[in-house]
Structure formats: structure tokens, C-alpha cells
Scaffold this active site. Structure first.
Site, PDB file in Angstrom:
ATOM      1  N   ASN A   2      37.664  26.941   9.380  1.00 34.51           N
ATOM      2  CA  ASN A   2      38.512  26.207  10.323  1.00 34.51           C
ATOM      3  C   ASN A   2      39.981  26.492  10.028  1.00 34.51           C
ATOM      4  OD1 ASN A   2      36.026  24.207   9.905  1.00 34.51           O
ATOM      5  ND2 ASN A   2      36.959  23.776  11.870  1.00 34.51           N
ATOM      6  N   HIS A  22      38.827  27.680  14.811  1.00 39.62           N
ATOM      7  CA  HIS A  22      38.536  28.432  13.585  1.00 39.62           C
ATOM      8  C   HIS A  22      39.531  29.585  13.500  1.00 39.62           C
ATOM      9  CE1 HIS A  22      34.764  26.691  11.939  1.00 39.62           C
ATOM     10  NE2 HIS A  22      34.781  26.115  13.129  1.00 39.62           N
ATOM     11  N   ARG A  57      32.085  18.117   6.526  1.00 36.39           N
ATOM     12  CA  ARG A  57      31.017  18.570   7.423  1.00 36.39           C
ATOM     13  C   ARG A  57      31.118  20.082   7.686  1.00 36.39           C
ATOM     14  NH1 ARG A  57      30.197  21.393  11.955  1.00 36.39           N
ATOM     15  NH2 ARG A  57      31.969  20.382  12.959  1.00 36.39           N
ATOM     16  N   ASP A  58      32.091  20.494   8.493  1.00 31.16           N
ATOM     17  CA  ASP A  58      32.180  21.915   8.851  1.00 31.16           C
ATOM     18  C   ASP A  58      32.403  22.761   7.597  1.00 31.16           C
ATOM     19  OD1 ASP A  58      32.466  24.285  10.334  1.00 31.16           O
ATOM     20  OD2 ASP A  58      33.634  23.307  11.888  1.00 31.16           O
ATOM     21  N   HIS A  63      39.314  22.051  18.311  1.00 33.74           N
ATOM     22  CA  HIS A  63      38.693  22.461  17.044  1.00 33.74           C
ATOM     23  C   HIS A  63      38.743  23.984  16.974  1.00 33.74           C
ATOM     24  CE1 HIS A  63      35.245  22.044  14.028  1.00 33.74           C
ATOM     25  NE2 HIS A  63      35.052  23.292  14.425  1.00 33.74           N
ATOM     26  N   CYS A 102      30.016  27.948  11.249  1.00 38.15           N
ATOM     27  CA  CYS A 102      28.652  27.637  11.677  1.00 38.15           C
ATOM     28  C   CYS A 102      27.711  28.707  11.128  1.00 38.15           C
ATOM     29  CB  CYS A 102      28.586  27.622  13.201  1.00 38.15           C
ATOM     30  SG  CYS A 102      26.900  27.438  13.807  1.00 38.15           S
TER      31      CYS A 102
HETATM   32  N1  COA Z   1      17.686  14.849  11.182  1.00 37.36           N
HETATM   33  C1  COA Z   1      16.709  15.102  10.252  1.00 37.36           C
HETATM   34  N2  COA Z   1      15.582  15.777  10.524  1.00 37.36           N
HETATM   35  C2  COA Z   1      15.439  16.228  11.788  1.00 37.36           C
HETATM   36  C3  COA Z   1      16.380  16.006  12.774  1.00 37.36           C
HETATM   37  C4  COA Z   1      17.539  15.295  12.438  1.00 37.36           C
HETATM   38  N3  COA Z   1      18.506  15.064  13.330  1.00 37.36           N
HETATM   39  N4  COA Z   1      15.948  16.545  13.914  1.00 37.36           N
HETATM   40  C5  COA Z   1      14.752  17.113  13.648  1.00 37.36           C
HETATM   41  N5  COA Z   1      14.436  16.922  12.365  1.00 37.36           N
HETATM   42  C6  COA Z   1      13.237  17.376  11.651  1.00 37.36           C
HETATM   43  C7  COA Z   1      11.980  16.918  12.340  1.00 37.36           C
HETATM   44  O1  COA Z   1      11.602  15.632  11.888  1.00 37.36           O
HETATM   45  C8  COA Z   1      10.994  17.975  11.894  1.00 37.36           C
HETATM   46  O2  COA Z   1      10.607  17.719  10.551  1.00 37.36           O
HETATM   47  P1  COA Z   1       9.181  18.186   9.970  1.00 37.36           P
HETATM   48  O3  COA Z   1       9.172  19.681  10.022  1.00 37.36           O
HETATM   49  O4  COA Z   1       9.226  17.642   8.576  1.00 37.36           O
HETATM   50  O5  COA Z   1       8.179  17.539  10.864  1.00 37.36           O
HETATM   51  C9  COA Z   1      11.837  19.229  11.886  1.00 37.36           C
HETATM   52  O6  COA Z   1      13.189  18.786  11.701  1.00 37.36           O
HETATM   53  C10 COA Z   1      11.730  20.039  13.163  1.00 37.36           C
HETATM   54  O7  COA Z   1      11.994  19.188  14.265  1.00 37.36           O
HETATM   55  P2  COA Z   1      12.250  19.746  15.725  1.00 37.36           P
HETATM   56  O8  COA Z   1      12.596  18.623  16.612  1.00 37.36           O
HETATM   57  O9  COA Z   1      11.098  20.641  16.114  1.00 37.36           O
HETATM   58  O10 COA Z   1      13.553  20.564  15.495  1.00 37.36           O
HETATM   59  P3  COA Z   1      13.825  22.111  15.586  1.00 37.36           P
HETATM   60  O11 COA Z   1      13.207  22.819  14.445  1.00 37.36           O
HETATM   61  O12 COA Z   1      13.556  22.591  16.963  1.00 37.36           O
HETATM   62  O13 COA Z   1      15.417  22.109  15.369  1.00 37.36           O
HETATM   63  C11 COA Z   1      17.434  20.797  15.442  1.00 37.36           C
HETATM   64  C12 COA Z   1      16.273  21.381  16.231  1.00 37.36           C
HETATM   65  C13 COA Z   1      18.478  20.402  16.470  1.00 37.36           C
HETATM   66  C14 COA Z   1      16.957  19.591  14.687  1.00 37.36           C
HETATM   67  C15 COA Z   1      17.984  21.861  14.454  1.00 37.36           C
HETATM   68  O14 COA Z   1      18.141  23.073  15.092  1.00 37.36           O
HETATM   69  C16 COA Z   1      19.285  21.434  13.848  1.00 37.36           C
HETATM   70  O15 COA Z   1      19.334  20.500  13.071  1.00 37.36           O
HETATM   71  N6  COA Z   1      20.377  22.117  14.183  1.00 37.36           N
HETATM   72  C17 COA Z   1      21.705  21.753  13.701  1.00 37.36           C
HETATM   73  C18 COA Z   1      22.411  22.957  13.195  1.00 37.36           C
HETATM   74  C19 COA Z   1      23.788  22.615  12.717  1.00 37.36           C
HETATM   75  O16 COA Z   1      24.052  21.568  12.172  1.00 37.36           O
HETATM   76  N7  COA Z   1      24.709  23.568  12.921  1.00 37.36           N
HETATM   77  C20 COA Z   1      26.067  23.444  12.470  1.00 37.36           C
HETATM   78  C21 COA Z   1      26.855  22.428  13.177  1.00 37.36           C
HETATM   79  S1  COA Z   1      27.462  22.951  14.735  1.00 37.36           S
HETATM   80 ZN    ZN Z   2      33.541  24.421  13.531  1.00 35.61          ZN
END
Ligand code: COA
Ligand code: ZN
Length: 316
Positions: free
Chosen positions: A254, A214, A14-15, A212, A245
Site C-alpha cells: 500500500n 497500492h 490487515r492488508d 485505497h 493481495c
Molecule cells: N471465515 C472463516 N471460514 C470461512 C469463511 C469465513 N468468512 N468463509 C468460508 N469459510 C470456510 C468454510 O467454513 C469452509 O470450511 P471447511 O473447509 O472447514 O468446511 C471453507 O472455508 C470453504 O468454504 P466455501 O464457502 O466453500 O469457501 P470457498 O473455498 O469458496 O472460498 C471465500 C470463498 C470467500 C471464503 C475465500 O475465497 C476467502 O476467504 N477469500 C478471501 C481472500 C482474501 O482475504 N483476500 C485478500 C483481501 S482482498
Molecule cells: Zn489493498
């Protein structure tokens, strides 16, 4: 043996992979996780269920989770940002959901595109949803809550201890049992770590607390030891020292798993992990990813692997 033991949770799938620019094919991800499952880890963070636009590298999480060879006794964890992610992870058969938000508003916005309050409200929906799933489908999924940027934020700087403690309490009151304190961009120092860990251990039992770190500023292992001496027993680490990230400027890997396991074994702390096999696996990473990795012991070998005395020195 001293009877001392550390639980090392492997987070490279993952990370580690989330920040890699080169696409790692699904088959290779599965092969990596299956290899890790054979090395003695009790916990592996095997992927995330986030927006595929945010983290394209892990967009195949559902396939990965459904096709890995599950080793009995290993908990396969999924990182989750919102309810949609939790639903997808449950469907894919994750054993534990790691709900992540940052202590700082600025990093939570950059990473999750939400205010912290929105993250917390999504998490309470996830607690409800998983409780219902347990009743109706006997899907016994456990929950962990991560406080990211707990020791410092690349946008806001040092985070107040009270802020972190208050989030930990809110997680626990919500019914999220496991807690992780994450130093997302390696801003922690060992004295700060000891002080915060002692306070968190008043709220959370050691068996439920994960640290956790880094190694962004070279303090990763020192921070692990400071947390261990303060009573923490569970630590995240990533094969080869991969990780970071993508939404935190200057993020890097990490704490490296084989370096950490080597530290433990050298100091008499048991991990149950097969270190020589771990090193062999780490040495395959450069070919998989197309670049060198930060691991130290994968390059140097174990301290017990002695070298032949040079001929001239032997003759003298
Ligand atoms: N899994 C898959 N798709 C997802 C989802 C999830 N958990 N959450 C939202 N989506 C999709 C929505 O269905 C939408 O799809 P579309 O454009 O095809 O309609 C799109 O993403 C946008 O959805 P929205 O709720 O408006 O999300 P957002 O654009 O505001 O983003 C997060 C919010 C949380 C989903 C996004 O910022 C994210 O995934 N962040 C994680 C980052 C990460 O993993 N960082 C490293 C780890 S710490
Ligand atoms: Zn991390």
C-alpha cells in the site's frame, strides 16, 4: 494552519500482514494495533474474517479483535468476504465491516472464488443480518463496501468507469453507506483517479468515500494527491508500505502511512497523527517481519532533522 484535513485509515494489520510469509504471533499483532491506536488514527483495519485456508496469516482475527485495547474514538474495521465472515466479525466486536468484491469478474473469482453477483447477493444478506443485530442486540456496526480492482485488474486490464459507478450505486442502494475504491495492484494514474473520483463524489459524500492505493508502480502518493485535489478526504495507508493481495499477481504494498503523513504535514494538511512516533514504530517492522520495508521517511528521517555540518566544510 490551512484548515485542510485528511483522514488516514491504517490498514497494516490487515492488508499489510495478509501477504507476509512469516507468521506474526497474535500477541505481536495485538501489540502493533495497540501501538497504532495511540498515534492518533481514527480508523484502523485490524484484521479480516475470511477463510483461514485463503489467508492463513490472519486466521487469528477473532482473538485479535477481542483482545486489543480499544481506544475510544477509534473505529476498528474488519474485512469481510461473505455472511460467515460478517457473523464472526460481529461476534468478535468489530465496529465496521468492510465488504470486499472486485469490479472485475476474474479477480473476484481468484480472490473470493465467487462471481461478482454472488458477492453482491452475500452482501445484501449481510445488510439484513446487521440490521437485525442492531434491533435485537443494539450492536451498532457500520458497513463499508470496497470496489477492488476499480482502476485496473491484473487479468482484465482497465475497468470501465461505468462499471465502477454502477457498483457504487448498487452498494448505496443496498444500504452500504461507506465506499472504498481500491487500486489493488497499483494500476491507477493520477488523471484517471481525478476523473473517477469526481464522478463518485456525485453519488457519495466525501466523508463516506475512501481511496485505497497500492504503490506497485510508484504512483501511490501521486494518486493520493490527485484524489485529494478532486475532493476525496479519506485514504488507506499501511505502516512501512506493507501490503498486497496474495491472489493478484505482482501485488505489492500500500501507500506507506509515514510517507503519506509526511506528505500531508509538509503541504499543510492536518492528519492528527504523531509522525515521529509513527516512524519509530515503522522502524521496528524489519525485526518483526524479517525483511526491509519500502518506507522512505523511516529510512531518511524527517526533512526537519538537520545534520551537523561536516568539520571540513564548517572550517572553510
Ligand atoms: N471465515 C472463516 N471460514 C470461512 C469463511 C469465513 N468468512 N468463509 C468460508 N469459510 C470456510 C468454510 O467454513 C469452509 O470450511 P471447511 O473447509 O472447514 O468446511 C471453507 O472455508 C470453504 O468454504 P466455501 O464457502 O466453500 O469457501 P470457498 O473455498 O469458496 O472460498 C471465500 C470463498 C470467500 C471464503 C475465500 O475465497 C476467502 O476467504 N477469500 C478471501 C481472500 C482474501 O482475504 N483476500 C485478500 C483481501 S482482498
Ligand atoms: Zn489493498
Amino acid at each position: 494552519m490551512s484548515g485542510e484535513r485528511m483522514i488516514v485509515q491504517e490498514v497494516s494489520p490487515r492488508d499489510g500482514l495478509q501477504i507476509e510469509p512469516t507468521w506474526v504471533p497474535t500477541e505481536e499483532k495485538i501489540a502493533l494495533i495497540d501501538s497504532l491506536s495511540e498515534l492518533g488514527f481514527s480508523r484502523i483495519e485490524a484484521g479480516s474474517f475470511v477463510s483461514p485456508k485463503a489467508i492463513p496469516a490472519l486466521r487469528d482475527g477473532a482473538e485479535v479483535f477481542s483482545r486489543i485495547a480499544r481506544k475510544p474514538g477509534v473505529v476498528y474495521v474488519a474485512l469481510i468476504p461473505n455472511l460467515q465472515g460478517a457473523q464472526r466479525a460481529l461476534q468478535a466486536g468489530a465496529d465496521e465491516l468492510n465488504l470486499v468484491m472486485s469490479a472485475s469478474q476474474a479477480h473476484n473469482r481468484a480472490n473470493m472464488r465467487m462471481r461478482c453477483e454472488e458477492s453482491l447477493s452475500a452482501f445484501s444478506g449481510i445488510v439484513e443480518m446487521t440490521a437485525q443485530a442492531k434491533q435485537t442486540r443494539q450492536a451498532a456496526v457500520s458497513l463499508n463496501g470496497t470496489v477492488a480492482t476499480a482502476f485496473g485488474c491484473p487479468f482484465e486490464g482497465r475497468i470501465a468507469e461505468d462499471r465502477v459507478l454502477s457498483l457504487v450505486r448498487q452498494y448505496r442502494e443496498m444500504g452500504i453507506q461507506g465506499i472504498t475504491l481500491a487500486d489493488t495492484t497499483g494500476m491507477a494514474n493520477p488523471r484517471q483517479v481525478a476523473t473517477l473520483v469526481k464522478q463518485v463524489l456525485d453519488i457519495v459524500p466525501a466523508a463516506a468515500l475512501t481511496l485505497h492505493f497500492h504503490n506497485t508502480r510508484g504512483l501511490g502518493l501521486v494518486n493520493v494527491m490527485a484524489a485529494y485535489e478532486a475532493g476525496a478526504r479519506r485514504f488507506d495507508a499501511s505502516l512501512g508500505g506493507l501490503g498486497g493481495c496474495p491472489f493478484a499477481p505482482g501485488a505489492s504494498g500500500n501507500v506507506c502511512t509515514e510517507d503519506l503523513v509526511n506528505l500531508c504535514h509538509e503541504t499543510g494538511i492536518e492528519t492528527g497523527i504523531d509522525l515521529p512516533a509513527l516512524i519509530r514504530l515503522s522502524r521496528k517492522l524489519p525485526a518483526l517481519l524479517g525483511h526491509d520495508v519500502p518506507s522512505q521517511v523511516a529510512k531518511a528521517g524527517l526533512a526537519t532533522e538537520l545534520h551537523p555540518v561536516p568539520v571540513r566544510a564548517a572550517a572553510a
